[in-house]
Motif scaffolding. Structure first.
Motif, PDB file in Angstrom:
ATOM      1  N   ASN A  22     -19.274 -43.266 -28.936  1.00 26.26           N
ATOM      2  CA  ASN A  22     -19.540 -42.930 -27.997  1.00 26.26           C
ATOM      3  C   ASN A  22     -19.983 -41.398 -27.747  1.00 26.26           C
ATOM      4  OD1 ASN A  22     -19.655 -42.332 -25.060  1.00 26.26           O
ATOM      5  ND2 ASN A  22     -18.861 -44.188 -24.335  1.00 26.26           N
ATOM      6  N   PRO A  23     -21.175 -41.083 -27.372  1.00 28.10           N
ATOM      7  CA  PRO A  23     -21.403 -39.722 -27.423  1.00 28.10           C
ATOM      8  C   PRO A  23     -20.939 -38.827 -26.544  1.00 28.10           C
ATOM      9  CG  PRO A  23     -23.359 -41.097 -26.870  1.00 28.10           C
ATOM     10  CD  PRO A  23     -22.185 -41.975 -27.257  1.00 28.10           C
ATOM     11  N   LEU A  24     -20.436 -39.733 -25.315  1.00 27.68           N
ATOM     12  CA  LEU A  24     -19.700 -38.803 -24.260  1.00 27.68           C
ATOM     13  C   LEU A  24     -18.133 -38.376 -24.714  1.00 27.68           C
ATOM     14  CD1 LEU A  24     -21.220 -41.041 -21.434  1.00 27.68           C
ATOM     15  CD2 LEU A  24     -22.189 -39.102 -22.471  1.00 27.68           C
ATOM     16  N   TYR A  25     -17.628 -38.855 -25.534  1.00 24.68           N
ATOM     17  CA  TYR A  25     -16.148 -38.333 -25.843  1.00 24.68           C
ATOM     18  C   TYR A  25     -15.962 -38.850 -27.323  1.00 24.68           C
ATOM     19  CZ  TYR A  25     -14.022 -43.037 -25.879  1.00 24.68           C
ATOM     20  OH  TYR A  25     -13.723 -44.523 -26.253  1.00 24.68           O
ATOM     21  N   ALA A  71      -3.059 -24.150 -16.265  1.00 25.08           N
ATOM     22  CA  ALA A  71      -3.577 -23.241 -15.372  1.00 25.08           C
ATOM     23  C   ALA A  71      -5.358 -23.887 -15.023  1.00 25.08           C
ATOM     24  CB  ALA A  71      -3.988 -21.892 -16.155  1.00 25.08           C
ATOM     25  N   ASN A  72      -5.640 -24.817 -15.369  1.00 26.61           N
ATOM     26  CA  ASN A  72      -6.817 -25.678 -15.166  1.00 26.61           C
ATOM     27  C   ASN A  72      -6.819 -27.100 -14.878  1.00 26.61           C
ATOM     28  OD1 ASN A  72      -6.949 -23.489 -17.908  1.00 26.61           O
ATOM     29  ND2 ASN A  72      -8.791 -23.171 -16.630  1.00 26.61           N
ATOM     30  N   GLU A  73      -8.049 -27.300 -14.253  1.00 28.32           N
ATOM     31  CA  GLU A  73      -8.129 -28.861 -13.997  1.00 28.32           C
ATOM     32  C   GLU A  73      -9.401 -29.365 -14.417  1.00 28.32           C
ATOM     33  OE1 GLU A  73      -6.006 -30.699 -10.273  1.00 28.32           O
ATOM     34  OE2 GLU A  73      -8.218 -30.351  -9.864  1.00 28.32           O
ATOM     35  N   VAL A  74      -9.595 -30.512 -14.929  1.00 31.16           N
ATOM     36  CA  VAL A  74     -10.986 -31.221 -15.245  1.00 31.16           C
ATOM     37  C   VAL A  74     -11.074 -32.372 -14.450  1.00 31.16           C
ATOM     38  CG1 VAL A  74     -12.259 -31.886 -17.310  1.00 31.16           C
ATOM     39  CG2 VAL A  74     -10.710 -30.073 -17.615  1.00 31.16           C
ATOM     40  N   VAL A  75     -12.220 -32.353 -13.841  1.00 30.34           N
ATOM     41  CA  VAL A  75     -12.547 -33.656 -13.137  1.00 30.34           C
ATOM     42  C   VAL A  75     -13.597 -34.420 -13.563  1.00 30.34           C
ATOM     43  CG1 VAL A  75     -13.013 -34.441 -10.617  1.00 30.34           C
ATOM     44  CG2 VAL A  75     -11.529 -32.328 -10.973  1.00 30.34           C
ATOM     45  N   LEU A  76     -13.614 -35.655 -13.986  1.00 31.68           N
ATOM     46  CA  LEU A  76     -14.627 -36.574 -14.436  1.00 31.68           C
ATOM     47  C   LEU A  76     -14.864 -37.541 -13.325  1.00 31.68           C
ATOM     48  CD1 LEU A  76     -12.660 -35.857 -16.969  1.00 31.68           C
ATOM     49  CD2 LEU A  76     -14.074 -37.492 -18.319  1.00 31.68           C
ATOM     50  N   SER A  77     -16.201 -37.738 -13.227  1.00 29.67           N
ATOM     51  CA  SER A  77     -16.669 -38.749 -12.332  1.00 29.67           C
ATOM     52  C   SER A  77     -17.637 -39.755 -13.184  1.00 29.67           C
ATOM     53  CB  SER A  77     -17.104 -38.298 -11.020  1.00 29.67           C
ATOM     54  OG  SER A  77     -18.278 -37.528 -11.137  1.00 29.67           O
ATOM     55  N   GLY A  78     -17.507 -41.007 -12.778  1.00 29.86           N
ATOM     56  CA  GLY A  78     -18.316 -42.026 -13.535  1.00 29.86           C
ATOM     57  C   GLY A  78     -17.938 -43.210 -13.517  1.00 29.86           C
ATOM     58  N   PHE A  79     -18.307 -44.075 -14.555  1.00 24.21           N
ATOM     59  CA  PHE A  79     -17.887 -45.506 -14.346  1.00 24.21           C
ATOM     60  C   PHE A  79     -16.936 -45.808 -15.732  1.00 24.21           C
ATOM     61  CE2 PHE A  79     -22.050 -44.831 -12.470  1.00 24.21           C
ATOM     62  CZ  PHE A  79     -21.797 -45.569 -11.198  1.00 24.21           C
ATOM     63  N   ASN A  80     -16.129 -46.805 -15.584  1.00 27.88           N
ATOM     64  CA  ASN A  80     -15.196 -47.300 -16.659  1.00 27.88           C
ATOM     65  C   ASN A  80     -14.473 -46.231 -17.172  1.00 27.88           C
ATOM     66  OD1 ASN A  80     -16.155 -49.899 -16.073  1.00 27.88           O
ATOM     67  ND2 ASN A  80     -18.144 -49.493 -17.185  1.00 27.88           N
ATOM     68  N   ALA A  89      -3.260 -40.403 -22.732  1.00 27.28           N
ATOM     69  CA  ALA A  89      -1.625 -40.597 -22.741  1.00 27.28           C
ATOM     70  C   ALA A  89      -1.324 -40.234 -24.118  1.00 27.28           C
ATOM     71  CB  ALA A  89      -1.583 -42.084 -22.501  1.00 27.28           C
ATOM     72  N   ASN A  90      -2.089 -40.661 -25.258  1.00 28.41           N
ATOM     73  CA  ASN A  90      -1.574 -40.444 -26.561  1.00 28.41           C
ATOM     74  C   ASN A  90      -1.960 -38.952 -27.016  1.00 28.41           C
ATOM     75  OD1 ASN A  90       0.235 -42.785 -27.027  1.00 28.41           O
ATOM     76  ND2 ASN A  90      -1.735 -43.735 -26.625  1.00 28.41           N
ATOM     77  N   LEU A  91      -2.729 -38.243 -26.141  1.00 23.46           N
ATOM     78  CA  LEU A  91      -3.297 -36.700 -26.606  1.00 23.46           C
ATOM     79  C   LEU A  91      -4.148 -36.909 -27.724  1.00 23.46           C
ATOM     80  CD1 LEU A  91       0.039 -34.707 -25.981  1.00 23.46           C
ATOM     81  CD2 LEU A  91      -1.597 -35.189 -24.480  1.00 23.46           C
ATOM     82  N   ARG A  92      -5.056 -37.845 -27.488  1.00 28.79           N
ATOM     83  CA  ARG A  92      -6.027 -38.030 -28.725  1.00 28.79           C
ATOM     84  C   ARG A  92      -7.213 -37.631 -28.315  1.00 28.79           C
ATOM     85  NH1 ARG A  92      -3.789 -43.922 -29.808  1.00 28.79           N
ATOM     86  NH2 ARG A  92      -5.414 -44.231 -28.290  1.00 28.79           N
ATOM     87  N   LEU A  93      -7.647 -37.262 -27.114  1.00 32.47           N
ATOM     88  CA  LEU A  93      -8.885 -36.920 -26.673  1.00 32.47           C
ATOM     89  C   LEU A  93      -9.252 -35.639 -27.099  1.00 32.47           C
ATOM     90  CD1 LEU A  93     -11.147 -38.264 -24.882  1.00 32.47           C
ATOM     91  CD2 LEU A  93     -10.380 -37.227 -22.804  1.00 32.47           C
ATOM     92  N   GLU A  94     -10.637 -35.663 -27.640  1.00 37.13           N
ATOM     93  CA  GLU A  94     -10.890 -34.373 -28.473  1.00 37.13           C
ATOM     94  C   GLU A  94     -11.846 -33.785 -27.687  1.00 37.13           C
ATOM     95  OE1 GLU A  94     -11.590 -33.450 -33.184  1.00 37.13           O
ATOM     96  OE2 GLU A  94     -12.497 -34.907 -32.487  1.00 37.13           O
ATOM     97  N   ARG A  95     -12.926 -34.399 -27.353  1.00 32.83           N
ATOM     98  CA  ARG A  95     -14.275 -33.928 -26.814  1.00 32.83           C
ATOM     99  C   ARG A  95     -14.770 -34.659 -25.563  1.00 32.83           C
ATOM    100  NH1 ARG A  95     -17.205 -30.779 -29.520  1.00 32.83           N
ATOM    101  NH2 ARG A  95     -19.636 -30.393 -29.107  1.00 32.83           N
ATOM    102  N   LEU A  96     -15.076 -34.056 -24.599  1.00 31.23           N
ATOM    103  CA  LEU A  96     -15.759 -34.920 -23.431  1.00 31.23           C
ATOM    104  C   LEU A  96     -16.888 -34.206 -23.051  1.00 31.23           C
ATOM    105  CD1 LEU A  96     -12.722 -34.978 -21.152  1.00 31.23           C
ATOM    106  CD2 LEU A  96     -13.876 -36.877 -22.034  1.00 31.23           C
ATOM    107  N   ARG A  97     -17.943 -34.604 -22.619  1.00 31.19           N
ATOM    108  CA  ARG A  97     -19.325 -34.321 -22.120  1.00 31.19           C
ATOM    109  C   ARG A  97     -19.904 -35.275 -21.037  1.00 31.19           C
ATOM    110  NH1 ARG A  97     -24.600 -34.211 -25.544  1.00 31.19           N
ATOM    111  NH2 ARG A  97     -24.460 -36.371 -26.388  1.00 31.19           N
ATOM    112  N   GLU A 114     -20.639 -39.354 -15.658  1.00 34.84           N
ATOM    113  CA  GLU A 114     -21.658 -38.882 -14.807  1.00 34.84           C
ATOM    114  C   GLU A 114     -21.412 -37.264 -14.649  1.00 34.84           C
ATOM    115  OE1 GLU A 114     -24.063 -40.753 -11.068  1.00 34.84           O
ATOM    116  OE2 GLU A 114     -21.720 -40.713 -11.017  1.00 34.84           O
ATOM    117  N   GLN A 115     -20.195 -36.909 -14.324  1.00 35.80           N
ATOM    118  CA  GLN A 115     -20.019 -35.435 -14.134  1.00 35.80           C
ATOM    119  C   GLN A 115     -19.079 -34.863 -14.571  1.00 35.80           C
ATOM    120  OE1 GLN A 115     -20.206 -34.473  -9.714  1.00 35.80           O
ATOM    121  NE2 GLN A 115     -21.216 -32.559 -10.498  1.00 35.80           N
ATOM    122  N   ILE A 116     -18.906 -33.681 -14.982  1.00 34.64           N
ATOM    123  CA  ILE A 116     -17.574 -33.146 -15.384  1.00 34.64           C
ATOM    124  C   ILE A 116     -17.478 -31.656 -14.524  1.00 34.64           C
ATOM    125  CG2 ILE A 116     -16.091 -32.296 -17.123  1.00 34.64           C
ATOM    126  CD1 ILE A 116     -17.424 -34.082 -19.143  1.00 34.64           C
TER     127      ILE A 116
END
Length: 128
Positions: A22-25, A71-80, A89-97, A114-116
């Protein structure tokens, strides 16, 4: 010409698989920081060792996933977006867009960010 070493073959296979993901994450087994590209074009690098908690909720047809760091918050909105929960939960997420809105029609049942938005958390003064 010699054949590639096992290490080189694995690296090449992983590179090929990355293209199909997936190109989004993206996620990997060992990640020290989360790279976030907001909808406004800002780049945030957030260390996972500062991660406090996440919160997922449905908001009408859309979903919302909030990742709170020291010191930060990231808010994602979208689908699924629930598909990201095991990665967080497993701290494996490397990239979001986020994806451009024009791709929303081709959504199907896949994850769609849809939005970050990313914010600096307000620092509360400590009483002495």
């Amino acid at each position: 010409m010699s054949s590639p070493s096992l290490k080189e073959a694995i690296a090449q296979k992983r590179a090929e698989e990355e293209i199909l993901r997936n190109p989004l994450y993206s996620s990997t087994e060992q990640v020290s920081a989360l790279f976030v590209e907001t909808s406004g074009g800002e780049i945030w690098l957030l260390p996972w060792n500062h991660f406090i908690f996440g919160h997922h909720q449905e908001a009408g047809e859309r979903e919302r996933l909030v990742l709170t760091f020291v010191a930060n918050e990231v808010v994602l909105s979208g689908f699924n977006l629930g598909a990201l929960i095991p990665e967080v939960a497993n701290l494996r997420l490397e990239r979001l867009r986020a994806a451009p809105g024009k791709y929303l029609k081709s959504l199907g049942k896949e994850l769609f960010i849809e939005q970050i938005q990313a914010y600096k958390s307000p620092v509360k003064s400590r009483e002495v």
